[in-house]
Design a protein around this motif. Structure first.
Motif, PDB file in Angstrom:
ATOM      1  N   LEU A 268       0.824  -1.204   0.000  1.00  0.00           N
ATOM      2  CA  LEU A 268       0.000   0.000   0.000  1.00  0.00           C
ATOM      3  C   LEU A 268       0.864   1.263   0.000  1.00  0.00           C
ATOM      4  CD1 LEU A 268      -3.100   0.596   0.148  1.00  0.00           C
ATOM      5  CD2 LEU A 268      -2.771   0.983   2.585  1.00  0.00           C
TER       6      LEU A 268
ATOM      7  N   LYS B 261       3.516   2.018  -1.446  1.00  0.00           N
ATOM      8  CA  LYS B 261       4.262   2.335  -2.667  1.00  0.00           C
ATOM      9  C   LYS B 261       3.710   3.554  -3.398  1.00  0.00           C
ATOM     10  CE  LYS B 261       6.431  -2.068  -3.871  1.00  0.00           C
ATOM     11  NZ  LYS B 261       6.615  -3.071  -4.943  1.00  0.00           N
ATOM     12  N   GLU B 262       2.432   3.863  -3.173  1.00  0.00           N
ATOM     13  CA  GLU B 262       1.836   5.030  -3.826  1.00  0.00           C
ATOM     14  C   GLU B 262       1.427   6.013  -2.734  1.00  0.00           C
ATOM     15  OE1 GLU B 262      -0.381   7.244  -4.891  1.00  0.00           O
ATOM     16  OE2 GLU B 262       0.873   7.624  -6.641  1.00  0.00           O
TER      17      GLU B 262
ATOM     18  N   GLU C 130       0.105  -4.715  -8.531  1.00  0.00           N
ATOM     19  CA  GLU C 130       1.016  -5.824  -8.232  1.00  0.00           C
ATOM     20  C   GLU C 130       0.841  -6.949  -9.253  1.00  0.00           C
ATOM     21  OE1 GLU C 130       2.222  -8.466  -4.348  1.00  0.00           O
ATOM     22  OE2 GLU C 130       0.089  -8.310  -4.858  1.00  0.00           O
TER      23      GLU C 130
ATOM     24  N   TYR D 246       4.810   1.098  -9.044  1.00  0.00           N
ATOM     25  CA  TYR D 246       4.814  -0.360  -8.902  1.00  0.00           C
ATOM     26  C   TYR D 246       5.681  -1.050  -9.961  1.00  0.00           C
ATOM     27  CZ  TYR D 246       1.323   0.217  -5.324  1.00  0.00           C
ATOM     28  OH  TYR D 246       0.683   0.586  -4.163  1.00  0.00           O
TER      29      TYR D 246
ATOM     30  N   THR E 299      -3.697  -0.945  -5.631  1.00  0.00           N
ATOM     31  CA  THR E 299      -2.391  -1.533  -5.317  1.00  0.00           C
ATOM     32  C   THR E 299      -2.329  -3.014  -5.686  1.00  0.00           C
ATOM     33  OG1 THR E 299      -3.125  -1.936  -3.053  1.00  0.00           O
ATOM     34  CG2 THR E 299      -1.936   0.097  -3.469  1.00  0.00           C
TER      35      THR E 299
END
Length: 479
Positions: A81, A83-84, A122, A244, A118
């Motif tokens: 979560l 990552k952004e 992925e 990502y 997210t």
């Protein structure tokens, strides 16, 4: 003998207390019940049947434009979560965390999905390698959890049902076209299935989805002039994909980053149906999503042949419509009230005198009109009448939208309308978020709804600050 269930109770008038009226309809029409978990609700069979009809219709529309359904996990690892950052920041206050499993503390917290960008990213990172893998046009039907402080059935609950579409594209143009295409799917659905007109357009920077480059919205107006964000479609550009590390080999054999979109609607649409079409007698359901389109009520059903004839009519209509034959021992009056409360579009009454004349009585829920019709060609008659019901419901809602849309050319007019005339306000805006916030503060909650695709010219300067205007904006209060 068991005590007969009493007739449907009167509900609070919407003119007396609109909020109480709404809750009364939700409960007495047996759409939902409150759950023991704060902020959550039980969607009862009748309410869920409406959702199933919505889902069936929308899913067919999605598949026509190439959408494929998938399913993603309920739980999201915190590291994924994070990552952004903009996305996380936007949802942080509403996130619920799982910290323990199987009696042991987890090494990493797991987020219960508030949305699934997210998780899709992925997955896309694993399956997108070449331009030949694009586009990816996915959707999932699921529930999400957002820890809401103030809840209201269907409109805002901690857990709700929705669909969330997520797509990846080779080019920016293709992704932007997809964003607008899905907004049009929603617009057509609202009009053609829900009989609800709406304003559509682009959200301002202040109101767009966390992490999006641009957000487009459909904004229907409720009976009381309050807006409801009915659905959104987002263009993400490359931001999520870069966060990502999603990359593909392009046609030029060089690594490229795909462009992303996301779009969704939810069970909030059931709230819209209630508040756009309902009246003081309960629900008024659009025929295309009504769990029961025709309710057959036998008159003097104890008399010879009445139930047999009703069953014959039921068998004929069942082939084409969602129909119910109510042969219970409740009185006809109780049945009339029950199906009126539940918003059944057509009630069919058939008794001994009707049998003699080869006819029945059809009663419309939208306007209460009673029509004596021959039993011959009954399917065609019902089909036409249901179409008329839908059209009348749409026109009535459109009239409400038009009559409750006002124009303000200066701040004084804006504040006067906001105070005294519930509805949308069309007014010019300079593009500065500070003016948005000022208008919200001065009016106690009026916000920008959207910048319409076709902007009416209602002035040259911002209604708030007087500087040169950049856009005409629809403003209003919201649920």
């Amino acid at each position: 003998m068991a005590k007969q269930k009493k007739m449907v109770e009167a509900i609070t008038s919407m003119d007396v207390d609109f909020s109480k009226w709404y809750t009364d309809v939700c409960r007495k029409a047996e759409l939902m019940d409150y759950a023991s978990t704060k902020g959550c609700m039980i969607i009862e069979p009748y309410g869920y049947a409406i959702w199933e009809n919505i889902q069936h219709d929308l899913d067919a529309r999605f598949k026509k434009v190439g959408v494929q359904n998938v399913y993603m996990p309920l739980l999201i690892p915190e590291s994924l979560l994070q990552k952004e950052k903009d996305h996380v920041k936007g949802f942080a206050p509403e996130v619920a965390w799982v910290t323990e499993g199987g009696g042991e503390k987890l090494q990493e917290r797991l987020c219960i999905r508030p949305t699934s960008e997210t998780l899709f990213c992925e997955h896309f990172q694993k399956v997108i390698k070449s331009w030949r893998d694009l586009p990816k046009i996915y959707n999932q039907w699921c529930s999400v959890l957002r820890w809401e402080k103030t809840t209201r059935p269907f409109l805002r609950s901690s857990e709700f049902l929705w669909q969330e579409g997520h797509t990846m594209h080779e080019t920016e143009q293709e992704a932007e076209e997809m964003t607008l295409r899905m907004l049009q799917v929603y617009t057509d659905f609202y009009k053609d299935t829900l009989a609800i007109p709406a304003v559509t357009g682009k959200k301002t920077e202040k109101e767009k989805f966390a992490g999006a480059v641009s957000t487009y919205t459909i904004e229907p107006m409720m009976h009381n002039g309050v807006a409801l964000q009915g659905g959104t479609s987002h263009y993400f550009g490359k931001d999520f994909a870069e966060s990502y590390e999603i990359a593909f080999t392009g046609r030029d054999n060089k690594l490229q980053t795909p462009y992303q979109t996301s779009w969704g609607v939810s069970t909030r649409m059931i709230g819209a149906i209630i508040m756009v079409h309902g009246d003081d007698n309960g629900l008024v359901l659009p025929p295309k999503v009504a769990p029961i389109q025709v309710a057959i009520v036998p008159i003097a059903q104890h008399k010879e042949g009445v139930l047999d004839k009703c069953r014959e009519v039921y068998s004929e209509l069942y082939e084409t419509f969602r129909v119910k034959l109510d042969d219970s021992d409740q009185t006809p009056g109780w049945k009339f009230s029950q199906y009126e409360m539940q918003g059944v579009p057509l009630r069919l009454e058939l008794g001994p005198k009707d049998m003699e004349q080869g006819q029945c009585v059809l009663v419309r829920r939208d306007n209460g009109e009673k029509t004596v019709v021959p039993l011959e060609n009954l399917t065609d008659t019902v089909e036409k009448m249901l179409a008329d019901v839908h059209q009348n419901m749409y026109e009535k809602a459109l009239k409400n939208l038009e009559e409750k849309t006002f124009t303000a050319t200066n701040l004084e007019e804006f504040l006067d309308i906001a105070e005294n005339k519930p509805g949308f306000i069309k007014a010019m805006w300079c593009g500065d978020a500070a003016c948005e916030e000022t208008l919200k503060e001065k009016t106690g909650g009026v916000k920008s709804r959207c910048i319409p695709f076709v902007e009416d010219h209602v002035g040259d300067v911002c209604v708030c600050c007087g500087k040169p205007a950049k856009h005409m904006v629809y403003w209003g209060r919201q649920y």
